[in-house]
Scaffold this active site. Structure first.
Site, PDB file in Angstrom:
ATOM      1  N   PHE A  28       0.844  -1.193   0.000  1.00  0.00           N
ATOM      2  CA  PHE A  28       0.000   0.000   0.000  1.00  0.00           C
ATOM      3  C   PHE A  28       0.880   1.245   0.000  1.00  0.00           C
ATOM      4  O   PHE A  28       2.090   1.169   0.212  1.00  0.00           O
ATOM      5  CB  PHE A  28      -0.923  -0.021   1.215  1.00  0.00           C
ATOM      6  CG  PHE A  28      -1.723  -1.298   1.334  1.00  0.00           C
ATOM      7  CD1 PHE A  28      -2.940  -1.438   0.680  1.00  0.00           C
ATOM      8  CD2 PHE A  28      -1.248  -2.370   2.085  1.00  0.00           C
ATOM      9  CE1 PHE A  28      -3.668  -2.618   0.771  1.00  0.00           C
ATOM     10  CE2 PHE A  28      -1.965  -3.550   2.180  1.00  0.00           C
ATOM     11  CZ  PHE A  28      -3.176  -3.684   1.519  1.00  0.00           C
ATOM     12  N   SER A  76      -6.143  -7.972  -1.584  1.00  0.00           N
ATOM     13  CA  SER A  76      -5.775  -7.309  -0.340  1.00  0.00           C
ATOM     14  C   SER A  76      -6.360  -5.903  -0.287  1.00  0.00           C
ATOM     15  O   SER A  76      -6.213  -5.133  -1.235  1.00  0.00           O
ATOM     16  CB  SER A  76      -4.250  -7.228  -0.209  1.00  0.00           C
ATOM     17  OG  SER A  76      -3.684  -8.515  -0.116  1.00  0.00           O
ATOM     18  N   CYS A  83      -3.780  -4.924   6.601  1.00  0.00           N
ATOM     19  CA  CYS A  83      -3.957  -5.646   5.349  1.00  0.00           C
ATOM     20  C   CYS A  83      -4.912  -6.821   5.574  1.00  0.00           C
ATOM     21  O   CYS A  83      -4.608  -7.749   6.323  1.00  0.00           O
ATOM     22  CB  CYS A  83      -2.609  -6.165   4.849  1.00  0.00           C
ATOM     23  SG  CYS A  83      -2.719  -7.098   3.307  1.00  0.00           S
ATOM     24  N   ALA A  99      -7.869 -12.510  12.289  1.00  0.00           N
ATOM     25  CA  ALA A  99      -7.206 -13.475  13.152  1.00  0.00           C
ATOM     26  C   ALA A  99      -7.045 -12.902  14.558  1.00  0.00           C
ATOM     27  O   ALA A  99      -7.064 -11.676  14.753  1.00  0.00           O
ATOM     28  CB  ALA A  99      -5.837 -13.832  12.575  1.00  0.00           C
ATOM     29  N   THR A 182       4.019  12.424   8.008  1.00  0.00           N
ATOM     30  CA  THR A 182       5.385  12.819   8.340  1.00  0.00           C
ATOM     31  C   THR A 182       5.504  13.105   9.828  1.00  0.00           C
ATOM     32  O   THR A 182       4.713  13.868  10.383  1.00  0.00           O
ATOM     33  CB  THR A 182       5.791  14.078   7.551  1.00  0.00           C
ATOM     34  OG1 THR A 182       5.678  13.817   6.156  1.00  0.00           O
ATOM     35  CG2 THR A 182       7.234  14.477   7.871  1.00  0.00           C
TER      36      THR A 182
END
Length: 270
Positions: A28, A76, A83, A99, A182
């Site tokens: 990504f 994805s 993700c 999970a 940033t």
């Protein structure tokens, strides 16, 4: 309805034998494409495992639109920087299994139905990286410490662990709920870092809607993590060598002292 391969021609490439295949899944960029809505969170006891047995887990359903363009089962999609693998796709939403590790490491344990979440599709090999490389592998969930306005910008201060702060550097990258941002300041003594959101970003991500004390998913810059791991290993190896040298020097010094003492005692006896 489930997406058909005929709807996804632009997402297919040819392999070396001329066969049509989907391109490899990419990472990504941290540039959020849209804010989706959590439609449901269901605990299921009938999730099929590899051997045909069933296990218990959670299924998240996220309503969105942009992320569904070109989506297919197994693709994805990042949700708040996590993700996830799409297991079911409809005209208005996609589903993904979570999970136990995902719930432990992320703010998914706080998410409720109706909450807004950041959504980004995995990038194609031809895409620009307007943010930075984001893996979608959250390191930990940090805690929002404070918000402060300055003009049309918004300062956000976030608490993080000592371990993660070692990988966060001033003017470096950080993914917060999947958003490439940033870092402005890092205070390792007090355990926080901060960043500033421009007005445009404030309209595109969920962070400004959070409250002090809320959890946010944090992922340190992948490049920094690899470099830190490499350099850290080398430093530890050198420290081990130095410690061995110090021990040997101390033993040698002690042995020398004993020999000198013995010589002095012997000389006095004469």
């Amino acid at each position: 309805p489930t997406r058909r391969s005929s709807d996804l021609k632009e997402f297919f490439v040819l392999d070396c034998e001329g066969k049509s295949v989907r391109p490899a899944a990419m990472v990504f960029t941290g540039i959020i494409e849209e804010m989706g809505t959590v439609a449901s969170i269901k605990k299921s006891e009938k999730l099929t495992m590899w051997d045909g047995s069933v296990g218990e887990g959670f299924v998240f359903v996220v309503e969105c639109s942009v992320a569904l363009e070109g989506a297919y089962i197994g693709c994805s999609i990042a949700v708040n920087g996590v993700c996830l693998t799409a297991t079911e796709i409809t005209a208005t939403s996609f589903s993904a299994n979570c999970a136990p590790e995902t719930l432990r490491k992320t703010n998914f344990r706080q998410i409720q139905v109706g909450d807004k979440v950041n959504v980004e599709r995995s990038m194609k090999g031809t895409d620009r990286i307007s943010g930075h490389i984001v893996q979608g592998h959250v390191d930990e969930a940090g805690t929002i410490r404070s918000f402060r306005k300055e003009g049309d910008s918004l300062w956000v201060q976030i608490n993080a662990s000592k371990e993660l702060l070692r990988l966060i550097v001033q003017k470096g990258y950080i993914a917060v709920d999947g958003t490439s941002l940033t870092v402005c300041e890092v205070n390792r003594d007090q355990g926080w870092f901060n960043l500033m959101l421009i007005s445009h970003t404030q309209q595109c991500v969920v962070l400004p809607t959070r409250r002090v004390g809320d959890l946010v998913n944090l992922e340190a810059d992948a490049v920094g993590k690899y470099v830190g791991s490499l350099v850290g290993t080398q430093i530890m190896d050198r420290i081990d060598v130095l410690e061995q040298q110090v021990k040997q020097s101390r033993m040698l010094a002690a042995l020398t002292a004993l020999v000198l003492a013995a010589v002095v005692v012997k000389s006095f006896k004469k």
